[in-house]
Design a protein around this motif. Structure first.
Motif, PDB file in Angstrom:
ATOM      1  N   ASN A  58       0.821  -1.206   0.000  1.00 25.12           N
ATOM      2  CA  ASN A  58       0.000   0.000   0.000  1.00 25.12           C
ATOM      3  C   ASN A  58       0.854   1.256   0.000  1.00 25.12           C
ATOM      4  O   ASN A  58       1.811   1.368   0.753  1.00 25.12           O
ATOM      5  CB  ASN A  58      -0.920   0.019   1.222  1.00 25.12           C
ATOM      6  N   GLY A  59       0.486   2.188  -0.849  1.00 24.67           N
ATOM      7  CA  GLY A  59       1.192   3.462  -0.914  1.00 24.67           C
ATOM      8  C   GLY A  59       1.748   3.712  -2.305  1.00 24.67           C
ATOM      9  O   GLY A  59       1.389   3.054  -3.270  1.00 24.67           O
ATOM     10  N   THR A  60       2.636   4.664  -2.383  1.00 23.67           N
ATOM     11  CA  THR A  60       3.204   5.082  -3.668  1.00 23.67           C
ATOM     12  C   THR A  60       4.496   4.330  -3.961  1.00 23.67           C
ATOM     13  O   THR A  60       5.445   4.387  -3.185  1.00 23.67           O
ATOM     14  CB  THR A  60       3.486   6.599  -3.652  1.00 23.67           C
ATOM     15  N   TRP A  61       4.506   3.626  -5.089  1.00 20.11           N
ATOM     16  CA  TRP A  61       5.702   2.951  -5.577  1.00 20.11           C
ATOM     17  C   TRP A  61       6.420   3.904  -6.525  1.00 20.11           C
ATOM     18  O   TRP A  61       5.789   4.702  -7.210  1.00 20.11           O
ATOM     19  CB  TRP A  61       5.325   1.666  -6.319  1.00 20.11           C
ATOM     20  N   GLN A  62       7.747   3.822  -6.577  1.00 22.20           N
ATOM     21  CA  GLN A  62       8.521   4.701  -7.446  1.00 22.20           C
ATOM     22  C   GLN A  62       9.469   3.886  -8.310  1.00 22.20           C
ATOM     23  O   GLN A  62      10.047   2.898  -7.846  1.00 22.20           O
ATOM     24  CB  GLN A  62       9.341   5.690  -6.617  1.00 22.20           C
ATOM     25  N   ILE A  63       9.617   4.313  -9.557  1.00 25.67           N
ATOM     26  CA  ILE A  63      10.609   3.743 -10.475  1.00 25.67           C
ATOM     27  C   ILE A  63      11.549   4.869 -10.860  1.00 25.67           C
ATOM     28  O   ILE A  63      11.114   5.939 -11.292  1.00 25.67           O
ATOM     29  CB  ILE A  63       9.959   3.143 -11.732  1.00 25.67           C
ATOM     30  N   PHE A  64      12.844   4.642 -10.682  1.00 25.87           N
ATOM     31  CA  PHE A  64      13.854   5.635 -11.015  1.00 25.87           C
ATOM     32  C   PHE A  64      14.687   5.118 -12.185  1.00 25.87           C
ATOM     33  O   PHE A  64      15.108   3.960 -12.184  1.00 25.87           O
ATOM     34  CB  PHE A  64      14.774   5.885  -9.822  1.00 25.87           C
ATOM     35  N   VAL A  65      14.922   5.983 -13.158  1.00 27.31           N
ATOM     36  CA  VAL A  65      15.741   5.649 -14.323  1.00 27.31           C
ATOM     37  C   VAL A  65      16.763   6.765 -14.489  1.00 27.31           C
ATOM     38  O   VAL A  65      16.417   7.947 -14.457  1.00 27.31           O
ATOM     39  CB  VAL A  65      14.884   5.532 -15.603  1.00 27.31           C
ATOM     40  N   ARG A  66      18.031   6.366 -14.651  1.00 26.05           N
ATOM     41  CA  ARG A  66      19.105   7.350 -14.820  1.00 26.05           C
ATOM     42  C   ARG A  66      20.029   6.875 -15.930  1.00 26.05           C
ATOM     43  O   ARG A  66      20.433   5.721 -15.973  1.00 26.05           O
ATOM     44  CB  ARG A  66      19.901   7.480 -13.531  1.00 26.05           C
ATOM     45  N   ASP A  67      20.344   7.765 -16.845  1.00 27.97           N
ATOM     46  CA  ASP A  67      21.329   7.495 -17.872  1.00 27.97           C
ATOM     47  C   ASP A  67      22.676   7.943 -17.316  1.00 27.97           C
ATOM     48  O   ASP A  67      22.909   9.145 -17.136  1.00 27.97           O
ATOM     49  CB  ASP A  67      20.988   8.236 -19.155  1.00 27.97           C
ATOM     50  N   SER A  68      23.543   7.003 -17.003  1.00 29.98           N
ATOM     51  CA  SER A  68      24.814   7.327 -16.332  1.00 29.98           C
ATOM     52  C   SER A  68      25.744   8.175 -17.202  1.00 29.98           C
ATOM     53  O   SER A  68      26.634   8.838 -16.673  1.00 29.98           O
ATOM     54  CB  SER A  68      25.518   6.048 -15.890  1.00 29.98           C
ATOM     55  N   LYS A  69      25.540   8.183 -18.490  1.00 30.66           N
ATOM     56  CA  LYS A  69      26.374   9.006 -19.363  1.00 30.66           C
ATOM     57  C   LYS A  69      25.941  10.472 -19.359  1.00 30.66           C
ATOM     58  O   LYS A  69      26.713  11.341 -19.719  1.00 30.66           O
ATOM     59  CB  LYS A  69      26.321   8.488 -20.804  1.00 30.66           C
ATOM     60  N   LEU A  70      24.710  10.738 -18.921  1.00 29.09           N
ATOM     61  CA  LEU A  70      24.212  12.106 -18.919  1.00 29.09           C
ATOM     62  C   LEU A  70      24.411  12.783 -17.573  1.00 29.09           C
ATOM     63  O   LEU A  70      24.254  13.989 -17.459  1.00 29.09           O
ATOM     64  CB  LEU A  70      22.720  12.132 -19.275  1.00 29.09           C
ATOM     65  N   ASN A  71      24.721  12.018 -16.538  1.00 31.09           N
ATOM     66  CA  ASN A  71      24.863  12.601 -15.187  1.00 31.09           C
ATOM     67  C   ASN A  71      26.300  12.549 -14.745  1.00 31.09           C
ATOM     68  O   ASN A  71      27.043  11.739 -14.955  1.00 31.09           O
ATOM     69  CB  ASN A  71      23.988  11.861 -14.194  1.00 31.09           C
TER      70      ASN A  71
END
Length: 71
Positions: A58-71
């Motif tokens: 129960n609650g808010t699930w989060q998905i994180f995506v990061r392009d390591s070449k852009l950060n």
């Protein structure tokens, strides 16, 4: 917990992807791997239930995506 995900990138090996449950538990779906060929990261009904056993759905699930070449 089943995860369907389709991400297009210049290089799928540059992607970091993780899921965070409402309780704060984190599961790494994909870690940047420069040797991984291709441009699409596709997961079709990947079962990640074991990573979240004994946690409340129960609650808010989060998905994180990061392009390591852009950060």
């Amino acid at each position: 917990v089943l995860l369907d995900l389709n991400i297009s990138a210049q290089q799928k090996g540059d992607l970091d992807v993780y899921v965070r449950s409402p309780g704060g538990r984190t599961y790494v779906v994909a870690a940047a791997d420069p040797g991984a060929a291709g441009t699409n990261l596709v997961l079709d009904d990947q079962d990640i239930s074991a990573a979240f056993s004994r946690t409340s759905p129960n609650g808010t699930w989060q998905i994180f995506v990061r392009d390591s070449k852009l950060n």
